[in-house]
Motif scaffolding. Structure first.
Motif, PDB file in Angstrom:
ATOM      1  N   PHE A 221      -1.779  -7.344   6.389  1.00  0.00           N
ATOM      2  CA  PHE A 221      -1.806  -6.215   7.328  1.00  0.00           C
ATOM      3  C   PHE A 221      -0.437  -5.955   7.936  1.00  0.00           C
ATOM      4  N   ASP A 222       0.215  -7.035   8.414  1.00  0.00           N
ATOM      5  CA  ASP A 222       1.507  -6.832   9.077  1.00  0.00           C
ATOM      6  C   ASP A 222       2.567  -6.356   8.096  1.00  0.00           C
ATOM      7  N   GLY A 223       2.476  -6.827   6.836  1.00  0.00           N
ATOM      8  CA  GLY A 223       3.434  -6.387   5.835  1.00  0.00           C
ATOM      9  C   GLY A 223       3.280  -4.921   5.503  1.00  0.00           C
ATOM     10  N   VAL A 224       2.037  -4.472   5.355  1.00  0.00           N
ATOM     11  CA  VAL A 224       1.768  -3.066   5.034  1.00  0.00           C
ATOM     12  C   VAL A 224       2.217  -2.162   6.180  1.00  0.00           C
ATOM     13  N   ILE A 225       1.855  -2.537   7.398  1.00  0.00           N
ATOM     14  CA  ILE A 225       2.252  -1.728   8.556  1.00  0.00           C
ATOM     15  C   ILE A 225       3.764  -1.764   8.738  1.00  0.00           C
ATOM     16  N   GLY A 226       4.350  -2.959   8.591  1.00  0.00           N
ATOM     17  CA  GLY A 226       5.793  -3.093   8.763  1.00  0.00           C
ATOM     18  C   GLY A 226       6.580  -2.311   7.724  1.00  0.00           C
ATOM     19  N   ALA A 227       5.992  -2.132   6.536  1.00  0.00           N
ATOM     20  CA  ALA A 227       6.691  -1.408   5.480  1.00  0.00           C
ATOM     21  C   ALA A 227       6.957   0.043   5.859  1.00  0.00           C
ATOM     22  N   PHE A 228       6.118   0.607   6.734  1.00  0.00           N
ATOM     23  CA  PHE A 228       6.314   1.996   7.146  1.00  0.00           C
ATOM     24  C   PHE A 228       7.568   2.165   7.995  1.00  0.00           C
ATOM     25  N   ALA A 229       8.094   1.051   8.525  1.00  0.00           N
ATOM     26  CA  ALA A 229       9.350   1.129   9.264  1.00  0.00           C
ATOM     27  C   ALA A 229      10.529   1.321   8.308  1.00  0.00           C
ATOM     28  N   ILE A 230      10.287   1.068   7.008  1.00  0.00           N
ATOM     29  CA  ILE A 230      11.345   1.161   6.010  1.00  0.00           C
ATOM     30  C   ILE A 230      11.185   2.402   5.151  1.00  0.00           C
ATOM     31  N   THR A 231       9.929   2.690   4.748  1.00  0.00           N
ATOM     32  CA  THR A 231       9.667   3.875   3.937  1.00  0.00           C
ATOM     33  C   THR A 231       8.222   4.325   4.133  1.00  0.00           C
ATOM     34  N   ASN A 232       7.978   5.608   3.928  1.00  0.00           N
ATOM     35  CA  ASN A 232       6.607   6.113   3.938  1.00  0.00           C
ATOM     36  C   ASN A 232       6.185   6.595   2.557  1.00  0.00           C
ATOM     37  N   ASP A 233       6.970   6.181   1.542  1.00  0.00           N
ATOM     38  CA  ASP A 233       6.655   6.494   0.147  1.00  0.00           C
ATOM     39  C   ASP A 233       5.709   5.422  -0.388  1.00  0.00           C
ATOM     40  N   ILE A 234       4.468   5.793  -0.691  1.00  0.00           N
ATOM     41  CA  ILE A 234       3.463   4.816  -1.077  1.00  0.00           C
ATOM     42  C   ILE A 234       3.792   4.136  -2.405  1.00  0.00           C
ATOM     43  N   VAL A 235       4.503   4.812  -3.289  1.00  0.00           N
ATOM     44  CA  VAL A 235       4.872   4.226  -4.576  1.00  0.00           C
ATOM     45  C   VAL A 235       5.879   3.101  -4.368  1.00  0.00           C
TER      46      VAL A 235
ATOM     47  N   ASP B  96      -3.517  12.489  -2.398  1.00  0.00           N
ATOM     48  CA  ASP B  96      -2.665  13.691  -2.427  1.00  0.00           C
ATOM     49  C   ASP B  96      -1.772  13.747  -1.190  1.00  0.00           C
ATOM     50  N   LEU B  97      -2.347  13.376  -0.047  1.00  0.00           N
ATOM     51  CA  LEU B  97      -1.575  13.361   1.201  1.00  0.00           C
ATOM     52  C   LEU B  97      -0.458  12.326   1.130  1.00  0.00           C
ATOM     53  N   ALA B  98      -0.775  11.142   0.565  1.00  0.00           N
ATOM     54  CA  ALA B  98       0.223  10.066   0.467  1.00  0.00           C
ATOM     55  C   ALA B  98       1.382  10.453  -0.434  1.00  0.00           C
ATOM     56  N   LEU B  99       1.101  11.236  -1.461  1.00  0.00           N
ATOM     57  CA  LEU B  99       2.147  11.602  -2.422  1.00  0.00           C
ATOM     58  C   LEU B  99       2.915  12.858  -2.025  1.00  0.00           C
ATOM     59  N   ASN B 100       2.230  13.795  -1.357  1.00  0.00           N
ATOM     60  CA  ASN B 100       2.835  15.108  -1.110  1.00  0.00           C
ATOM     61  C   ASN B 100       3.129  15.431   0.351  1.00  0.00           C
ATOM     62  N   ASN B 101       2.555  14.673   1.270  1.00  0.00           N
ATOM     63  CA  ASN B 101       2.824  14.891   2.696  1.00  0.00           C
ATOM     64  C   ASN B 101       2.986  13.528   3.373  1.00  0.00           C
ATOM     65  N   LYS B 102       4.090  12.883   3.079  1.00  0.00           N
ATOM     66  CA  LYS B 102       4.277  11.480   3.461  1.00  0.00           C
ATOM     67  C   LYS B 102       4.374  11.288   4.971  1.00  0.00           C
ATOM     68  N   ASP B 103       4.932  12.251   5.659  1.00  0.00           N
ATOM     69  CA  ASP B 103       5.042  12.121   7.115  1.00  0.00           C
ATOM     70  C   ASP B 103       3.661  12.119   7.775  1.00  0.00           C
ATOM     71  N   ARG B 104       2.802  13.045   7.355  1.00  0.00           N
ATOM     72  CA  ARG B 104       1.445  13.092   7.909  1.00  0.00           C
ATOM     73  C   ARG B 104       0.663  11.840   7.541  1.00  0.00           C
ATOM     74  N   TYR B 105       0.879  11.356   6.331  1.00  0.00           N
ATOM     75  CA  TYR B 105       0.216  10.128   5.878  1.00  0.00           C
ATOM     76  C   TYR B 105       0.606   8.947   6.765  1.00  0.00           C
ATOM     77  N   GLN B 106       1.903   8.833   7.077  1.00  0.00           N
ATOM     78  CA  GLN B 106       2.371   7.757   7.944  1.00  0.00           C
ATOM     79  C   GLN B 106       1.762   7.880   9.336  1.00  0.00           C
TER      80      GLN B 106
END
Length: 382
Positions: A266-280, A99-109
């Motif tokens: 691991f590095d790909g998942v973490i690095g992806a947050f530099a581009i988007t915090n949308d889990i989908v 729910d946090l990942a979908l509705n509160n993306k900043d806090r999730y990041q």
């Protein structure tokens, strides 16, 4: 051959990009495309190392790697893993984390960023052990001989790679982890977390790698006994069966591949947050990239590329060592994903170029030898 190997990757790419457009328009299309390229560039060395392991497995397990393995890679590491990390670090239930990942993306990041020291320590130790075990092994073919020859001699010392890894982990905990990077530019003392996660990564490598090696050795011994008993089997009409043993060997090698892929991701998942915090979008982009990495692995195996370009595996393992160090450094310092990707690409490109030069030198030497034989035949009147 190309369509047969990469067909599923092309199909997943089309479906993923269409899903991105339907989910959030053309902007999402661009994000997913960028994430796919990021994952492929960061994981090319993963494909080379995987190919070295996958070539020992039969067609059935190669297919399992491309089907079940992809489900684990895409849904497990690129979708479920970030949610699990947040759930554990924030002491939330999995449903609350989703729910946090979908509705509160900043806090999730923010929560994923705060969990990065534990992720980096686990993955860094696992990858470091892979590199050290490779570099300390005495090999017939050596790439950078001035490094590999003395290290191969040192490798005769029992448990040297484990000792070095523990020293590196201790130094990391006392330096980088004492001032670990957190969200908002803050820092915190994560020494205990890094030590526990690093030891967990080391233990995971020893267990999974040890079981893989054990069953692989058992399989080779069984194949030798089966070969020796072939004549007797023909006379008696009963041949020894190694199906169960082969299944165990292939299963643990498959398990090793999955843990290896997890560490690389691991590095790909973490690095992806530099581009988007949308889990989908993250799951779509990294999932497409993971498909290409797996298809590339199978392509390298079926084409015999590692046999033709013998230094590629060396370059990939040096890239693993570099990635392990980078992961540990990122506990305190932020390193741009472009740098991480370029290090691996440069090392593999260098090893490929060295392999091409080696092949050219061998071909030239064979040509001279054949020419010398022909001149001898002519001079002798043949």
């Amino acid at each position: 051959m190309l369509l047969k190997t990469f067909g599923w990757s092309f199909a997943v790419t089309a479906l993923g990009l269409v899903a991105a457009v339907l989910y959030d328009g053309w902007a999402a299309f661009g994000v997913v495309l960028i994430l796919s390229i990021l994952e492929i560039s960061l994981s090319f060395d993963n494909a080379v190392v995987n190919a070295g392991i996958l070539k020992k497995m039969n067609a059935f397990w190669q297919k399992i790697f491309l089907t079940v393995g992809v489900l684990i890679a895409v849904f497990g590491m690129r979708l479920v893993f970030p949610v699990v990390i947040v759930a554990i670090s924030a002491k939330l239930s999995p449903w609350d984390a989703v729910d946090l990942a979908l509705n509160n993306k900043d806090r999730y990041q923010e929560l994923v960023t705060d969990a990065h020291p534990a992720i980096a320590a686990f993955g860094g130790m696992f990858l470091l052990m892979i590199f050290l075990d490779f570099i300390f092994e005495d090999r017939d073919i050596q790439w950078l001989r001035w490094i590999e020859r003395p290290l191969a001699k040192l490798g005769k010392v029992d448990m040297l790679s484990v000792c070095i890894s523990l020293i590196v982990l201790l130094v990391t905990a006392l330096t980088f982890a004492a001032n670990a990077h957190q969200h908002g530019g803050g820092h915190a003392d994560k020494a205990e977390t890094v030590l526990l996660s690093g030891v967990a990564g080391l233990i995971t490598y020893l267990i999974v790698g040890g079981l893989s090696s054990y069953f692989e050795d058992r399989l080779e011994e069984e194949e030798e006994r089966e070969h020796e008993a072939e004549e007797q089997a023909k006379r008696s009409g009963q041949g020894p069966s190694a199906v169960l043993l082969a299944g165990k060997a292939a299963f643990f090698m498959f398990l090793y591949l999955e843990v290896l892929d997890a560490s690389f991701s691991f590095d790909g998942v973490i690095g992806a947050f530099a581009i988007t915090n949308d889990i989908v979008l993250m799951a779509l982009g990294l999932g497409i990239g993971a498909m290409y990495v797996r298809s590339l692995t199978v392509y390298l195996v079926r084409q015999g590329t590692l046999d033709d370009y013998v230094y590629l595996e060396h370059g990939a393992h040096y890239a693993i060592g570099a990635l392990a160090v980078i992961l540990l450094v990122t506990i305190q310092y932020q390193i741009n994903e472009v740098i991480t990707g370029l290090v691996g690409v440069v090392l593999i490109a260098w090893s490929f170029w060295s392999s091409v030069r080696r092949n050219q030198a061998l071909a030239a030497a064979e040509g001279k030898a054949e020419g010398s034989d022909e001149r001898t035949e002519v001079s002798s009147g043949v």
